[in-house]
Design a protein around this motif. Sequence first.
Motif, mmCIF file in Angstrom:
data_model
loop_
_atom_site.group_PDB
_atom_site.id
_atom_site.type_symbol
_atom_site.label_atom_id
_atom_site.label_comp_id
_atom_site.label_asym_id
_atom_site.label_seq_id
_atom_site.Cartn_x
_atom_site.Cartn_y
_atom_site.Cartn_z
ATOM 1 N N PRO B 12 0.846 -1.191 0.000
ATOM 2 C CA PRO B 12 0.000 0.000 0.000
ATOM 3 C C PRO B 12 0.885 1.246 0.000
ATOM 4 O O PRO B 12 1.781 1.370 0.843
ATOM 5 C CB PRO B 12 -0.787 -0.113 1.314
ATOM 6 N N VAL B 13 0.658 2.124 -0.942
ATOM 7 C CA VAL B 13 1.519 3.295 -1.105
ATOM 8 C C VAL B 13 0.669 4.553 -1.228
ATOM 9 O O VAL B 13 -0.399 4.520 -1.842
ATOM 10 C CB VAL B 13 2.405 3.159 -2.360
ATOM 11 N N THR B 14 1.171 5.636 -0.686
ATOM 12 C CA THR B 14 0.513 6.933 -0.817
ATOM 13 C C THR B 14 0.883 7.544 -2.166
ATOM 14 O O THR B 14 2.049 7.451 -2.588
ATOM 15 C CB THR B 14 0.963 7.877 0.308
ATOM 16 N N LEU B 15 -0.097 8.146 -2.818
ATOM 17 C CA LEU B 15 0.181 8.801 -4.097
ATOM 18 C C LEU B 15 1.316 9.805 -3.951
ATOM 19 O O LEU B 15 1.363 10.566 -2.987
ATOM 20 C CB LEU B 15 -1.077 9.507 -4.612
ATOM 21 N N GLY B 16 2.219 9.768 -4.919
ATOM 22 C CA GLY B 16 3.342 10.691 -4.896
ATOM 23 C C GLY B 16 4.547 10.181 -4.124
ATOM 24 O O GLY B 16 5.628 10.783 -4.197
ATOM 25 N N LYS B 79 11.810 -0.019 -8.697
ATOM 26 C CA LYS B 79 11.444 1.157 -7.914
ATOM 27 C C LYS B 79 10.574 2.088 -8.749
ATOM 28 O O LYS B 79 10.819 2.286 -9.941
ATOM 29 C CB LYS B 79 12.699 1.899 -7.439
ATOM 30 N N ILE B 80 9.566 2.605 -8.087
ATOM 31 C CA ILE B 80 8.739 3.648 -8.676
ATOM 32 C C ILE B 80 9.016 4.896 -7.865
ATOM 33 O O ILE B 80 8.800 4.919 -6.647
ATOM 34 C CB ILE B 80 7.238 3.285 -8.636
ATOM 35 N N SER B 81 9.503 5.931 -8.508
ATOM 36 C CA SER B 81 9.974 7.105 -7.749
ATOM 37 C C SER B 81 8.817 7.880 -7.105
ATOM 38 O O SER B 81 8.925 8.330 -5.970
ATOM 39 C CB SER B 81 10.784 8.027 -8.653
ATOM 40 N N ARG B 82 7.727 8.009 -7.834
ATOM 41 C CA ARG B 82 6.550 8.710 -7.308
ATOM 42 C C ARG B 82 5.318 8.000 -7.859
ATOM 43 O O ARG B 82 5.024 8.106 -9.052
ATOM 44 C CB ARG B 82 6.528 10.181 -7.724
ATOM 45 N N VAL B 83 4.618 7.297 -6.993
ATOM 46 C CA VAL B 83 3.488 6.474 -7.451
ATOM 47 C C VAL B 83 2.324 7.341 -7.924
ATOM 48 O O VAL B 83 1.941 8.309 -7.250
ATOM 49 C CB VAL B 83 3.030 5.518 -6.331
ATOM 50 N N GLU B 84 1.777 6.962 -9.071
ATOM 51 C CA GLU B 84 0.586 7.628 -9.588
ATOM 52 C C GLU B 84 -0.579 6.634 -9.574
ATOM 53 O O GLU B 84 -0.369 5.417 -9.491
ATOM 54 C CB GLU B 84 0.839 8.130 -11.008
ATOM 55 N N GLN B 95 12.261 -14.368 -15.084
ATOM 56 C CA GLN B 95 13.607 -14.705 -15.518
ATOM 57 C C GLN B 95 13.526 -15.482 -16.831
ATOM 58 O O GLN B 95 12.701 -16.392 -16.986
ATOM 59 C CB GLN B 95 14.383 -15.496 -14.452
ATOM 60 N N THR B 96 14.383 -15.100 -17.765
ATOM 61 C CA THR B 96 14.449 -15.803 -19.046
ATOM 62 C C THR B 96 15.892 -16.196 -19.357
ATOM 63 O O THR B 96 16.299 -16.276 -20.510
ATOM 64 C CB THR B 96 13.860 -14.932 -20.169
ATOM 65 N N ALA B 97 16.637 -16.434 -18.282
ATOM 66 C CA ALA B 97 18.029 -16.868 -18.451
ATOM 67 C C ALA B 97 18.124 -18.362 -18.696
ATOM 68 O O ALA B 97 19.088 -18.845 -19.312
ATOM 69 C CB ALA B 97 18.844 -16.486 -17.210
ATOM 70 N N GLN B 98 17.130 -19.086 -18.186
ATOM 71 C CA GLN B 98 17.203 -20.541 -18.236
ATOM 72 C C GLN B 98 15.804 -21.108 -18.424
ATOM 73 O O GLN B 98 14.836 -20.592 -17.872
ATOM 74 C CB GLN B 98 17.800 -21.028 -16.908
ATOM 75 N N PHE B 99 15.692 -22.212 -19.185
ATOM 76 C CA PHE B 99 14.405 -22.881 -19.344
ATOM 77 C C PHE B 99 14.122 -23.765 -18.139
ATOM 78 O O PHE B 99 15.026 -24.383 -17.588
ATOM 79 C CB PHE B 99 14.408 -23.765 -20.590
ATOM 80 N N PRO B 100 12.853 -23.826 -17.709
ATOM 81 C CA PRO B 100 11.751 -23.029 -18.236
ATOM 82 C C PRO B 100 11.793 -21.605 -17.687
ATOM 83 O O PRO B 100 12.203 -21.385 -16.544
ATOM 84 C CB PRO B 100 10.523 -23.765 -17.711
ATOM 85 N N TYR B 101 11.394 -20.639 -18.478
ATOM 86 C CA TYR B 101 11.267 -19.281 -17.969
ATOM 87 C C TYR B 101 10.288 -19.311 -16.794
ATOM 88 O O TYR B 101 9.296 -20.039 -16.824
ATOM 89 C CB TYR B 101 10.717 -18.362 -19.045
ATOM 90 N N THR B 102 10.589 -18.549 -15.751
ATOM 91 C CA THR B 102 9.736 -18.559 -14.576
ATOM 92 C C THR B 102 9.461 -17.148 -14.078
ATOM 93 O O THR B 102 10.194 -16.206 -14.399
ATOM 94 C CB THR B 102 10.361 -19.397 -13.445
ATOM 95 N N PHE B 103 8.392 -17.058 -13.279
ATOM 96 C CA PHE B 103 7.870 -15.775 -12.830
ATOM 97 C C PHE B 103 7.734 -15.747 -11.319
ATOM 98 O O PHE B 103 7.518 -16.789 -10.683
ATOM 99 C CB PHE B 103 6.474 -15.552 -13.413
ATOM 100 N N GLY B 104 7.828 -14.553 -10.758
ATOM 101 C CA GLY B 104 7.445 -14.388 -9.369
ATOM 102 C C GLY B 104 5.940 -14.487 -9.228
ATOM 103 O O GLY B 104 5.206 -14.464 -10.225
ATOM 104 N N ARG B 105 5.459 -14.558 -7.993
ATOM 105 C CA ARG B 105 4.030 -14.710 -7.749
ATOM 106 C C ARG B 105 3.280 -13.381 -7.767
ATOM 107 O O ARG B 105 2.057 -13.349 -7.686
ATOM 108 C CB ARG B 105 3.801 -15.426 -6.424
ATOM 109 N N GLY B 106 4.041 -12.304 -7.853
ATOM 110 C CA GLY B 106 3.399 -11.009 -8.007
ATOM 111 C C GLY B 106 3.363 -10.185 -6.736
ATOM 112 O O GLY B 106 3.292 -10.719 -5.626
ATOM 113 N N THR B 107 3.415 -8.875 -6.907
ATOM 114 C CA THR B 107 3.257 -7.907 -5.815
ATOM 115 C C THR B 107 2.134 -6.964 -6.194
ATOM 116 O O THR B 107 2.186 -6.332 -7.262
ATOM 117 C CB THR B 107 4.552 -7.101 -5.601
ATOM 118 N N LYS B 108 1.130 -6.897 -5.341
ATOM 119 C CA LYS B 108 -0.016 -6.043 -5.615
ATOM 120 C C LYS B 108 0.245 -4.640 -5.086
ATOM 121 O O LYS B 108 0.447 -4.448 -3.876
ATOM 122 C CB LYS B 108 -1.271 -6.633 -4.975
ATOM 123 N N LEU B 109 0.251 -3.679 -5.980
ATOM 124 C CA LEU B 109 0.446 -2.281 -5.588
ATOM 125 C C LEU B 109 -0.916 -1.626 -5.438
ATOM 126 O O LEU B 109 -1.726 -1.625 -6.364
ATOM 127 C CB LEU B 109 1.270 -1.546 -6.647
#
Lengths: 127, 112
Positions: B12-16, B79-84, B95-109
């Motif tokens: 949770p982030v404050t605008l700006g 990093k997001i310098s000032r959230v809008e 990551q696409t350095a190695q097969f299989p390509y894999t993803f993080g589970r996500g961060t909800k902003l």
Amino acid sequence: QVHLQQSGPGLLKPSQTLSLTCAISGDSVSSNTAAWNWIRQSPSRGLEWLGRTYYRSQWYFDYAVSVKSRMTIDADASKNQFSLQLNSVIPEDTAIYYCVRVDYDRSGSSQNWFDPWGQGTLVTVSS
Amino acid sequence: DIVMTQTPLSSPVTLGQPASISCRSSQSLVHTDGNTYLSWLQQRPGQPPRLLIYKISNRFSGVPDRFGGSGAGTDFTLKISRVEAEDVGVYYCMQTAQFPYTFGRGTKLEIK
């Protein structure tokens, strides 16, 4: 500007075959500086890379081990599109499926970016 | 397979105000070609993922310069310098350095 347009059915019964197509505009499926990928997304598995095809004097195909035995990717240069076929679907294959272009450098060997993404196709497997 | 671990799960982030998301890989993402294949994606509700950053710190075309990527080896940061308000969504590292390509589970902003 490259655009990917997906098509294919959204509802399947278990054991049926999923077939999706990704039509390419603004680039060639035979491009030496691109690879064409399939990725899916579900709440339980998150984002999951499934496989890719690319052309470097011949066609190459790579698949995730998790789907390799059931999945086939094909490329059709005459229609400028590529496709995914997933056999014997199960409810766990329920997901949004995306096609994605990966850009490569001039040599065709070093990756750049994953863009664009197709609009996504919601596939539901249910009896 | 390379496991991608993102923190936090929710931010949770404050605008700006600035925001920061971390991503750690279970193995080095340095490819044999010398590049480090770590990307950041943004996904707004009901839309496909959108590429923000590739190869750690390269902003993709059209991405605002308030988005920045950094890191090396196995530890990376977006990093997001000032959230809008339009930045609301889920952010993924990939990551696409190695097969299989894999993803993080996500961060909800989210906006506070």
